[in-house]
Design a protein around this motif. Sequence first.
Motif, short mmCIF file in Angstrom:
data_model
loop_
_atom_site.label_atom_id
_atom_site.label_comp_id
_atom_site.label_asym_id
_atom_site.label_seq_id
_atom_site.Cartn_x
_atom_site.Cartn_y
_atom_site.Cartn_z
N ASP A 194 40.63 37.69 40.79
CA ASP A 194 40.89 38.90 39.44
C ASP A 194 42.32 38.64 39.00
OD1 ASP A 194 40.39 41.09 38.06
OD2 ASP A 194 41.88 42.38 39.31
N HIS A 198 43.79 37.68 35.61
CA HIS A 198 44.29 38.26 34.37
C HIS A 198 45.87 37.54 33.47
CE1 HIS A 198 43.81 42.13 37.37
NE2 HIS A 198 43.08 41.66 36.23
N HIS A 266 37.06 39.77 30.52
CA HIS A 266 37.05 41.21 31.39
C HIS A 266 35.74 42.61 31.15
CE1 HIS A 266 40.09 40.60 33.93
NE2 HIS A 266 40.64 41.70 34.32
N HIS A 281 34.76 43.41 41.49
CA HIS A 281 35.09 43.25 39.47
C HIS A 281 35.71 41.49 39.85
CE1 HIS A 281 37.62 42.88 36.65
NE2 HIS A 281 38.57 43.04 36.76
N LEU A 285 34.16 38.02 38.21
CA LEU A 285 35.35 37.61 37.20
C LEU A 285 35.10 35.72 37.58
CD1 LEU A 285 38.63 39.74 36.75
CD2 LEU A 285 37.07 39.10 34.94
ZN ZN Z 1 41.21 42.03 36.31
#
Ligand code: ZN
Length: 378
Positions: A194, A198, A266, A281, A285
């Motif tokens: 994650d 980002h 996302h 999550h 991804l």
């Molecule tokens: Zn994220």
Amino acid sequence: MRNFNFYNPTKILFGLGRVKEIGAEISNAGISKVLLVAGGGSIKQNGVYDAVVLSLKQHGISWVEVWGVRPNPVLSKVREAVAIAKENEVDAVLAVGGGSVIDTSKAIAAGVYVEDIWNTFKGIERIEKALPIYVVLTLSATGSEANPNFVITNEETKEKLGNSSPVLYPRVSIIDPSVQMSLPWYQTACGAADALAHIMESYFTGEGHETALYVDEGLMLSIIDSTDRLLCDPKNLDARANLAWAATLALNGVSSAQLRGDWSSHVIEHAVSAFHPDVAHGAGLAVIYPAWIGHVWMEREAVFHRWAQNIWGSYSMSVALERMRSTFKRWGLPTTLRELGVSKQELPDLAANAASKPLGTVKPLNYDDVMRILEAAF
Ligand code: ZN
Ligand code: NZQ
């Protein structure tokens, strides 16, 4: 050059043994009653809950508890907790947990001042005020400990949406990397994926912004290096600390300063975890991100080749993508939607959910683009 603002008011207390400082931070702000928000109970097992309540007691702070926030947190829980916060007239919200607990806490903090928090996701009401938010972080992944964002799923409509307000920056966040030693490996790996995502969401819009690109490359390399170290030795405190700090910097405004951002991966992942709430999550991804890169990289060849070379050690995009996927595999993460329990028949619904609003800046994506990305990820 691109004009930008940088603003981040969250005070961070980072390091070993710092959880016990939470009481003093809250009491110094003149706050005497908080809503303590928590997840499924991991904080009772790893000693974090005991350390937090001892510190609250020592500083004369009373508290009311809300338990049971689950990963991919839901609107019904927020509504239930807003009622408890109002009934007990708390002065602040204290999140003790990972991104799901923090995001729920932000929704509660804003929710006490609006008719219904979901209205703020739909543009019917605005967030103008919130209770002060304090955080004891137990999982480095989302950056929610130092940003104004929160993501909530409306289980009835299957919408997983992000929201944001400058009043929702936590006042204080405590990040003690040692409390993350109790994490299952899978959650550590999801957090790393994650945090990497980002950075990439901004990085690929970064052509010409050398400072941002160099900062982001350093953060990406540190995340990969720290996670590999933890894979060999999950108790390595230095590696935990490096991963934790990089994950915070990945979404507190530092990695994205100067840059526009894309965020398509996302949004597509949020569709997947809205339909499959058991999908973490970061795992989603790990599947979607390489498929998105495969679909869009030719739009901005220079920055993608730079990423391939500087992060994965090869100018070739196919080699870089293969190295990225094998890194996720080495970390125990899935690389296909099938592994996440998604069926082929669901792909059109997922694509419609993700493409319901304009998507993407590296390459604007429509429904057909999203379908192609999902098919490549399948
Ligand atoms: Zn994220
Ligand atoms: O429920 P508990 O007991 O807390 O257990 C959690 C949960 O099962 C466990 N855990 C956390 N810290 C632990 C621990 N287990 C043992 N030891 C510890 N120290 O880990 C599991 C996952 O926790 P969760 O909070 O769901 O994970 P994460 O921090 O990855 O948060 C994910 C959520 O944040 C959203 C995601 O979409 C997802 O809903 N995001 C929030 C963002 C933001 N606010 O800026 C941005 C992100 O892109 C993301 O969308």
